[in-house]
Motif scaffolding. Structure first.
Motif, PDB file in Angstrom:
ATOM      1  N   UNK A 152       0.786  -1.306   0.151  1.00  0.00           N
ATOM      2  CA  UNK A 152      -0.051   0.053   0.048  1.00  0.00           C
ATOM      3  C   UNK A 152       0.958   1.269   0.132  1.00  0.00           C
ATOM      4  N   UNK A 153       2.025   1.244   0.597  1.00  0.00           N
ATOM      5  CA  UNK A 153       2.824   2.426   0.895  1.00  0.00           C
ATOM      6  C   UNK A 153       3.380   2.797  -0.458  1.00  0.00           C
ATOM      7  N   UNK A 154       3.768   1.734  -1.135  1.00  0.00           N
ATOM      8  CA  UNK A 154       4.509   1.883  -2.537  1.00  0.00           C
ATOM      9  C   UNK A 154       3.522   2.362  -3.658  1.00  0.00           C
ATOM     10  N   UNK A 155       2.312   2.322  -3.257  1.00  0.00           N
ATOM     11  CA  UNK A 155       1.542   3.075  -4.266  1.00  0.00           C
ATOM     12  C   UNK A 155       1.653   4.550  -4.284  1.00  0.00           C
ATOM     13  N   UNK A 156       2.065   5.237  -3.113  1.00  0.00           N
ATOM     14  CA  UNK A 156       2.181   6.542  -3.153  1.00  0.00           C
ATOM     15  C   UNK A 156       3.333   7.113  -3.845  1.00  0.00           C
ATOM     16  N   UNK A 157       3.254   8.113  -4.526  1.00  0.00           N
ATOM     17  CA  UNK A 157       4.599   8.537  -5.059  1.00  0.00           C
ATOM     18  C   UNK A 157       5.513   9.025  -4.143  1.00  0.00           C
ATOM     19  N   UNK A 158       5.166   9.739  -2.882  1.00  0.00           N
ATOM     20  CA  UNK A 158       6.106  10.230  -1.817  1.00  0.00           C
ATOM     21  C   UNK A 158       5.776   9.757  -0.351  1.00  0.00           C
ATOM     22  N   UNK A 159       6.518   8.998   0.176  1.00  0.00           N
ATOM     23  CA  UNK A 159       6.482   8.536   1.519  1.00  0.00           C
ATOM     24  C   UNK A 159       7.570   8.673   2.377  1.00  0.00           C
ATOM     25  N   UNK A 160       7.181   9.027   3.628  1.00  0.00           N
ATOM     26  CA  UNK A 160       8.382   9.357   4.434  1.00  0.00           C
ATOM     27  C   UNK A 160       7.828   8.603   5.910  1.00  0.00           C
ATOM     28  N   UNK A 161       8.561   7.578   6.215  1.00  0.00           N
ATOM     29  CA  UNK A 161       8.443   6.809   7.460  1.00  0.00           C
ATOM     30  C   UNK A 161       9.280   7.306   8.865  1.00  0.00           C
ATOM     31  N   UNK A 162       8.412   7.419   9.650  1.00  0.00           N
ATOM     32  CA  UNK A 162       9.283   7.688  11.107  1.00  0.00           C
ATOM     33  C   UNK A 162       9.046   6.664  11.997  1.00  0.00           C
ATOM     34  N   UNK A 163      10.128   6.443  12.627  1.00  0.00           N
ATOM     35  CA  UNK A 163      10.060   5.441  13.801  1.00  0.00           C
ATOM     36  C   UNK A 163      11.164   5.592  14.877  1.00  0.00           C
ATOM     37  N   UNK A 164      10.809   5.017  15.861  1.00  0.00           N
ATOM     38  CA  UNK A 164      11.741   4.726  17.065  1.00  0.00           C
ATOM     39  C   UNK A 164      12.767   3.758  17.132  1.00  0.00           C
ATOM     40  N   UNK A 165      13.010   2.866  15.935  1.00  0.00           N
ATOM     41  CA  UNK A 165      13.687   1.944  15.637  1.00  0.00           C
ATOM     42  C   UNK A 165      14.318   1.935  14.141  1.00  0.00           C
ATOM     43  N   UNK A 166      15.395   1.489  13.645  1.00  0.00           N
ATOM     44  CA  UNK A 166      15.818   1.039  12.533  1.00  0.00           C
ATOM     45  C   UNK A 166      14.860   0.328  11.482  1.00  0.00           C
ATOM     46  N   UNK A 167      14.179   0.723  10.431  1.00  0.00           N
ATOM     47  CA  UNK A 167      13.151  -0.212   9.975  1.00  0.00           C
ATOM     48  C   UNK A 167      13.776  -1.006   8.822  1.00  0.00           C
ATOM     49  N   UNK A 168      13.102  -2.156   8.715  1.00  0.00           N
ATOM     50  CA  UNK A 168      13.431  -2.976   7.855  1.00  0.00           C
ATOM     51  C   UNK A 168      13.080  -2.427   6.466  1.00  0.00           C
ATOM     52  N   UNK A 169      14.096  -2.290   5.489  1.00  0.00           N
ATOM     53  CA  UNK A 169      13.624  -1.547   4.137  1.00  0.00           C
ATOM     54  C   UNK A 169      13.346  -2.431   2.869  1.00  0.00           C
ATOM     55  N   UNK A 170      13.324  -3.759   3.175  1.00  0.00           N
ATOM     56  CA  UNK A 170      12.956  -4.377   2.142  1.00  0.00           C
ATOM     57  C   UNK A 170      11.566  -4.334   1.408  1.00  0.00           C
ATOM     58  N   UNK A 171      11.595  -3.854   0.067  1.00  0.00           N
ATOM     59  CA  UNK A 171      10.530  -3.837  -0.744  1.00  0.00           C
ATOM     60  C   UNK A 171       9.595  -2.184  -0.458  1.00  0.00           C
ATOM     61  N   UNK A 172      10.480  -1.426   0.295  1.00  0.00           N
ATOM     62  CA  UNK A 172       9.884  -0.146   0.408  1.00  0.00           C
ATOM     63  C   UNK A 172      11.104   0.906  -0.583  1.00  0.00           C
ATOM     64  N   UNK A 173      10.024   1.896  -1.105  1.00  0.00           N
ATOM     65  CA  UNK A 173      10.740   2.729  -1.859  1.00  0.00           C
ATOM     66  C   UNK A 173      10.763   4.313  -0.840  1.00  0.00           C
ATOM     67  N   UNK A 174      10.210   4.161   0.524  1.00  0.00           N
ATOM     68  CA  UNK A 174      10.091   5.199   1.359  1.00  0.00           C
ATOM     69  C   UNK A 174      11.400   5.585   2.036  1.00  0.00           C
ATOM     70  N   UNK A 175      11.538   7.152   2.162  1.00  0.00           N
ATOM     71  CA  UNK A 175      12.354   7.691   3.005  1.00  0.00           C
ATOM     72  C   UNK A 175      11.994   7.297   4.439  1.00  0.00           C
ATOM     73  N   UNK A 176      13.171   7.066   5.265  1.00  0.00           N
ATOM     74  CA  UNK A 176      12.984   6.758   6.564  1.00  0.00           C
ATOM     75  C   UNK A 176      13.863   7.774   7.464  1.00  0.00           C
ATOM     76  N   UNK A 177      13.044   8.268   8.475  1.00  0.00           N
ATOM     77  CA  UNK A 177      13.829   8.877   9.646  1.00  0.00           C
ATOM     78  C   UNK A 177      13.496   8.266  10.940  1.00  0.00           C
ATOM     79  N   UNK A 178      14.716   7.929  11.648  1.00  0.00           N
ATOM     80  CA  UNK A 178      14.892   7.234  12.879  1.00  0.00           C
ATOM     81  C   UNK A 178      14.942   8.055  13.955  1.00  0.00           C
ATOM     82  N   UNK A 179      13.930   8.133  14.831  1.00  0.00           N
ATOM     83  CA  UNK A 179      14.284   9.004  16.148  1.00  0.00           C
ATOM     84  C   UNK A 179      14.832   7.990  17.001  1.00  0.00           C
TER      85      UNK A 179
END
Length: 237
Positions: free
Chosen positions: A17-44
């Motif tokens: 579902x996330x990959x259907x959006x042209x632009x996504x930013x994911x935020x988390x409190x832990x490093x995220x597993x990036x397999x299959x995701x084109x999102x930008x990630x910001x880890x607090x």
């Protein structure tokens, strides 16, 4: 889309579902597993703030730190970070010594102070052998200070207490409450910056920002750190 996420929530269905959006930013409190995701990630990154707190406890002579935390899947990363920091300093990281387990607060809970105070009273926190306490939230830390003081256990002389979230009201607690800051302002600025970059260039590959959380010292943590001891933030710095 901007989404707060966690590894256990990023199912295959959510990733598609996330990959259907042209632009996504994911935020988390832990490093995220990036397999299959084109999102930008910001880890607090909660691990950095937890590590600073444990270093401070050890530097100031605390040998029996404990974390008050509910052991839900969303808190697994921070509990592991705490235990690993204890192990690096040769301290007991077993569950019996390192963790004071609290129930997960119900979704409709509004009085978190009373919720955590009831947990500490019903589970006899004072019977545990500890000289420092890192709490899952500032509400839990404020409840711990109240609970310990009522039993003649002095904060910070007998037990150092540190919260998490660095909410503004904690400076009115007695003693003022030390806490871990998520650096929300820096995180929000970073989100806006990355969104701007991605919107101007939708084909740009999503990257990764590791935003370190910070231990903010106040009196509940014990003696004030020396300038040359190690890096901690004092008050509102």
């Amino acid at each position: 889309i901007v989404l707060y996420a966690a590894n256990h929530l990023l199912t295959d269905q959510v990733r598609r579902a996330l990959n259907q959006f042209p632009v996504t930013v994911l935020m988390s409190h832990e490093p995220l597993e990036r397999d299959g995701l084109k999102s930008h990630m910001i880890c607090e990154n909660i691990a950095t703030g937890v590590d600073e707190v444990v270093k401070y406890f050890v530097k100031t002579g605390r040998r029996r730190p404990m974390m008050a935390v509910n052991l839900s899947q969303s808190n697994q990363f921070r509990t592991t970070a705490f235990k690993e920091a204890l192990q690096r300093h040769g301290l007991d990281a077993s569950d019996d010594h390192a963790v004071f387990s609290t129930p997960r607060a119900p979704a409709n809970e509004v009085d978190f102070f009373r919720f955590y105070l009831d947990c500490m009273e019903s589970s006899n926190l004072a019977d545990r052998d500890f000289d420092a306490l890192l709490c899952i939230s500032d509400d839990a830390a404020a409840a711990a200070i109240y609970y310990l003081n009522k039993r003649g256990i002095r904060v910070p002389q007998d037990v150092a207490v540190v919260g998490t979230n660095n909410t503004p009201w904690i400076q009115a607690v007695e003693p003022p409450l030390a806490s871990i800051s998520w650096r929300y302002e820096d995180a929000c600025n970073l989100v806006v910056e990355r969104l701007g970059e991605l919107l101007s260039d939708p084909d740009r590959e999503g990257g990764f920002d590791d935003l370190h959380t910070r231990f903010v010292w106040r009196e509940s943590a014990g003696e004030e750190p020396q300038e040359d001891a190690f890096h901690v933030f004092v008050e509102n710095e």
